[in-house]
Each structure stands twice: as structure tokens, then as C-alpha cells.
Design an enzyme around this catalytic site. Sequence first.
Site, PDB file in Angstrom:
ATOM      1  N   GLY A  34       0.883  -1.172   0.000  1.00  0.00           N
ATOM      2  CA  GLY A  34       0.000   0.000   0.000  1.00  0.00           C
ATOM      3  C   GLY A  34       0.912   1.211   0.000  1.00  0.00           C
ATOM      4  CB  SER A  35       1.105   4.099  -2.286  1.00  0.00           C
ATOM      5  OG  SER A  35       1.957   5.179  -2.483  1.00  0.00           O
ATOM      6  CE1 TYR A 106      -9.956 -10.981  -7.746  1.00  0.00           C
ATOM      7  CE2 TYR A 106      -7.608 -10.503  -7.811  1.00  0.00           C
ATOM      8  CZ  TYR A 106      -8.711 -11.102  -8.361  1.00  0.00           C
ATOM      9  OH  TYR A 106      -8.593 -11.845  -9.505  1.00  0.00           O
ATOM     10  CE  LYS A 223       7.619   8.984  -8.556  1.00  0.00           C
ATOM     11  NZ  LYS A 223       6.609   8.139  -7.909  1.00  0.00           N
ATOM     12  N   GLY A 228      16.282   7.388 -13.690  1.00  0.00           N
ATOM     13  CA  GLY A 228      16.516   8.122 -12.453  1.00  0.00           C
ATOM     14  C   GLY A 228      15.376   9.085 -12.182  1.00  0.00           C
ATOM     15  N   GLY A 252       6.518  -0.496  -5.974  1.00  0.00           N
ATOM     16  CA  GLY A 252       7.011   0.035  -4.703  1.00  0.00           C
ATOM     17  C   GLY A 252       8.247   0.906  -4.851  1.00  0.00           C
ATOM     18  CG  ASP A 255       4.957   3.939  -3.037  1.00  0.00           C
ATOM     19  OD1 ASP A 255       4.594   4.943  -3.671  1.00  0.00           O
ATOM     20  OD2 ASP A 255       4.279   2.890  -2.978  1.00  0.00           O
TER      21      ASP A 255
HETATM   22  P1  ADP Z   1       6.831   5.141 -10.238  1.00  0.00           P
HETATM   23  O1  ADP Z   1       6.476   3.751 -10.648  1.00  0.00           O
HETATM   24  O2  ADP Z   1       6.306   5.487  -8.900  1.00  0.00           O
HETATM   25  O3  ADP Z   1       6.510   6.153 -11.272  1.00  0.00           O
HETATM   26  P2  ADP Z   1       9.533   4.898 -11.250  1.00  0.00           P
HETATM   27  O4  ADP Z   1       9.168   3.791 -12.171  1.00  0.00           O
HETATM   28  O5  ADP Z   1       9.989   6.145 -11.899  1.00  0.00           O
HETATM   29  O6  ADP Z   1       8.425   5.190 -10.144  1.00  0.00           O
HETATM   30  O7  ADP Z   1      10.693   4.350 -10.333  1.00  0.00           O
HETATM   31  C1  ADP Z   1      11.205   5.097  -9.258  1.00  0.00           C
HETATM   32  C2  ADP Z   1      12.696   4.910  -9.183  1.00  0.00           C
HETATM   33  O8  ADP Z   1      12.998   3.509  -9.068  1.00  0.00           O
HETATM   34  C3  ADP Z   1      13.475   5.385 -10.393  1.00  0.00           C
HETATM   35  O9  ADP Z   1      13.770   6.747 -10.293  1.00  0.00           O
HETATM   36  C4  ADP Z   1      14.709   4.490 -10.346  1.00  0.00           C
HETATM   37  O10 ADP Z   1      15.669   5.004  -9.437  1.00  0.00           O
HETATM   38  C5  ADP Z   1      14.174   3.195  -9.773  1.00  0.00           C
HETATM   39  N1  ADP Z   1      13.834   2.247 -10.839  1.00  0.00           N
HETATM   40  C6  ADP Z   1      12.625   2.051 -11.414  1.00  0.00           C
HETATM   41  N2  ADP Z   1      12.681   1.113 -12.373  1.00  0.00           N
HETATM   42  C7  ADP Z   1      13.959   0.670 -12.391  1.00  0.00           C
HETATM   43  C8  ADP Z   1      14.674  -0.308 -13.163  1.00  0.00           C
HETATM   44  N3  ADP Z   1      14.074  -1.035 -14.114  1.00  0.00           N
HETATM   45  N4  ADP Z   1      16.001  -0.478 -12.906  1.00  0.00           N
HETATM   46  C9  ADP Z   1      16.638   0.239 -11.954  1.00  0.00           C
HETATM   47  N5  ADP Z   1      16.014   1.173 -11.203  1.00  0.00           N
HETATM   48  C10 ADP Z   1      14.704   1.393 -11.410  1.00  0.00           C
HETATM   49  O1  CKP Z   2       4.118   3.627  -7.338  1.00  0.00           O
HETATM   50  P1  CKP Z   2       4.606   2.460  -6.566  1.00  0.00           P
HETATM   51  O2  CKP Z   2       4.960   1.275  -7.428  1.00  0.00           O
HETATM   52  O3  CKP Z   2       5.721   2.813  -5.615  1.00  0.00           O
HETATM   53  O4  CKP Z   2       3.362   2.044  -5.655  1.00  0.00           O
HETATM   54  C1  CKP Z   2       3.168   0.746  -5.175  1.00  0.00           C
HETATM   55  C2  CKP Z   2       1.959   0.632  -4.295  1.00  0.00           C
HETATM   56  O5  CKP Z   2      -0.680   1.069  -3.136  1.00  0.00           O
HETATM   57  C3  CKP Z   2       1.654  -0.834  -4.011  1.00  0.00           C
HETATM   58  O6  CKP Z   2       2.019  -1.163  -2.683  1.00  0.00           O
HETATM   59  C4  CKP Z   2       0.149  -0.960  -4.227  1.00  0.00           C
HETATM   60  O7  CKP Z   2      -0.488  -1.578  -3.156  1.00  0.00           O
HETATM   61  C5  CKP Z   2      -0.332   0.475  -4.384  1.00  0.00           C
HETATM   62  O8  CKP Z   2       0.793   1.166  -4.924  1.00  0.00           O
HETATM   63  C6  CKP Z   2      -1.570   0.521  -5.282  1.00  0.00           C
HETATM   64  O9  CKP Z   2      -2.681   0.673  -4.745  1.00  0.00           O
HETATM   65  O10 CKP Z   2      -1.388   0.361  -6.494  1.00  0.00           O
HETATM   66 MG    MG Z   3       4.370   5.529  -7.836  1.00  0.00          MG
HETATM   67 MG    MG Z   4       9.241  -4.100  -5.188  1.00  0.00          MG
END
Ligand code: ADP
Ligand code: CKP
Ligand code: MG
Ligand code: MG
Length: 310
Positions: A34-35, A106, A223, A228, A252, A255
Site C-alpha cells: 500500500g503506497s 481485489y 521520476k 533516475g 514500490g 514509494d
Molecule cells: P513510479 O512507478 O512510482 O513512477 P519509477 O518507475 O519512476 O516510479 O521508479 C522510481 C525509481 O525507481 C526510479 O527513479 C529508479 O531510481 C528506480 N527504478 C525504477 N525502475 C527501475 C529499473 N528497471 N532499474 C533500476 N532502477 C529502477
Molecule cells: O508507485 P509504486 O509502485 O511505488 O506504488 C506501489 C503501491 O498502493 C503498491 O504497494 C500498491 O499496493 C499500491 O501502490 C496501489 O494501490 O497500487
Molecule cells: Mg508511484
Molecule cells: Mg518491489
Amino acid sequence: MKTMVTLGEILIELNALTSGPLRNVNYFEKHVAGSEANYCVAFVMTGNKCVYLGRVGNDEFGKNAVEWLRGKGVIVDKIKIDPNPTGIFFIQRDYPIPLHSESIYYRKGSAGSKLSPEDIEEDLVREADLVHSTGITLAISSSAKDTVFKAFSLNRERSFDTNIRLKLWSPDEARRNIIELFKEYPLKFLITDVDDASILVGRSDPDEAVRLLREYADVIVMKQGPRGASVYYDGGKYFAHGYSVPVVDVVGAGDALGGTFLSLVMSGYPLDKALDYAIVSSTLNVMIRGDQENLPSLQDIEAFLREMNK
Ligand code: ADP
Ligand code: CKP
Ligand code: MG
Ligand code: MG
């Protein structure tokens, strides 16, 4: 020590032990996720305090979530027990897109979605150093949305991760509700990514999107997946590169980055250093299943950076 209050839905994550379509997966690994809970744990791991506001079911998964978060040092005594079940989701990995994870929810009518304004202890939110929530909480129910609006009305130190989930609402609904929140309650910290920004302001170029989002937030973290992330502030910008590591599950990671970043900035780190450290948190996160197990302490982040800079 700084205190953050987060509002959201704790979910139990059932992560496929093997890659491929879930119909062929036989074993799942259980994690607490959960975020906002992920943010809370990242915040605590790096030396600060986090109070979680939300509801879990009167069931084994609810007990699991509360006990786990208590063990991580999160303040859990305001979490309410609700008659509905604790929400769950499954993660399908690497199919049909390699290195991509899909969340399958779910959670309709879940305990967490019953979050309601009366769950807020006003003084607690007023006195916090930071109040944080996400687009997920705006999307899960109108009472949860009202709870975020109420919390944001009580404290000017606000942080928000857009986390737009198109399985929970349409792009139009997301834009309308999130922009409504930003207009009423401008933020100190906005954590977002290029996909969400393009839904919100119709621009996928990060600099362009930030130009349009700036009126809503003092500091914006953009992000950019494996590349990066950048932080924008007062006309300035800093980019921190990602690291190439073996990827198991990217759920995750955002987060992890956001929670570690907020914690370090609240502790007084400059924005660029906080982002460098936060990237490490997200890098460790993508290497395992589960959203919270690899969230690092400051010492762990520094060990990582020492090794990378040798
Ligand atoms: P969100 O899913 O919340 O938008 P991101 O996909 O941008 O977040 O991922 C957050 C951070 O996780 C990135 O800035 C990077 O540092 C790391 N990250 C995400 N995907 C990868 C990957 N495939 N390989 C290495 N680092 C990753
Ligand atoms: O953006 P992130 O991949 O960091 O978020 C992941 C979380 O709350 C995950 O724990 C999931 O339960 C959620 O985002 C969601 O509701 O999608
Ligand atoms: Mg996110
Ligand atoms: Mg993970």
C-alpha cells in the site's frame, strides 16, 4: 526527529513467485504493501517518525498489516478496524512485458476504502511536520477523498504522490480530482512521474510538465523510471541517475524513492543529496519482491554509495 502523518489504504500483496501469466502461477509470496504504508516505512527507516491513518479489516490480513507496521516502528495506534475485509492485490511479473509488473486488485468495498473524515484526530494532523497522501486514496472512495481534503485543510505542510492508477479511475477523473486538490491545497512536495504528469497537464516532457505544475508545489520530484529522477525547486533543477541492477519487481520503487526523499529533506538534507540517497532506496527496492523489505537505513544507503563510488 520529524513526524509525518500519512493517509491511505494498506493492502496485502500476493506476489507471483514465478514470472508469467497468473493463471499459470502456483505460488505467491505475501507482503504488506500500500503506497502510503510504503512511504511511512521508508520515512521511519531513515530516522523519522510516521503515524499511519487508515482502516484494516477485522481479519488475519488486517492483523498481519498492523503487526508488521508496528514492528517496522510505524505508529499504528490510530489505525481503525472496519467490518469489511482488508484489500489484497496480486502482482504478475514479466508478462507480457519483460521487467514490468502488473498489479491486479481485489479491493472494491475493502476496509481501507472506508477511510472517512471522522477517522482524523485533528490535533494530530495539525501538529505533524508533514501530511502525506496519494492519488490512490483520492480514487478508492468519496469518503477517502474527503478525508484527504480534510487532512490537507488542517496543515500547510503537505506532500502528495500522484500515483494515478487507471484501474481505479479514468484519466479524466484523475485529472479533475487531483487538480481540484492542488488548487484548494497547494503542496510543499509533489512527487510524480512523466506518465502521471502527462495525464494532469498534457505534457510528457518533464521540464514542460513541471512548468505547468509549478503553481501547485514548491518542490517537484519527477521520476523517470530506470533513468533516475529530477527534483525541481525555485527555478533550479537537479537530476540523479538510476543504477543498472537485476530487476525482480518494480512495484514500490516510486514509494521507496518518495518516502526516503521526504524523510531526508525533512531532516535538513539539501534537495540534491536527498534525491541521490532516495534513488538508492528505489534501486534496492526493484531487486526484490515486496515493497518494504529492502527499504534502507541511512547507513545502508551510505554503504551502497561508497561501493558505487569506489
Ligand atoms: P513510479 O512507478 O512510482 O513512477 P519509477 O518507475 O519512476 O516510479 O521508479 C522510481 C525509481 O525507481 C526510479 O527513479 C529508479 O531510481 C528506480 N527504478 C525504477 N525502475 C527501475 C529499473 N528497471 N532499474 C533500476 N532502477 C529502477
Ligand atoms: O508507485 P509504486 O509502485 O511505488 O506504488 C506501489 C503501491 O498502493 C503498491 O504497494 C500498491 O499496493 C499500491 O501502490 C496501489 O494501490 O497500487
Ligand atoms: Mg508511484
Ligand atoms: Mg518491489
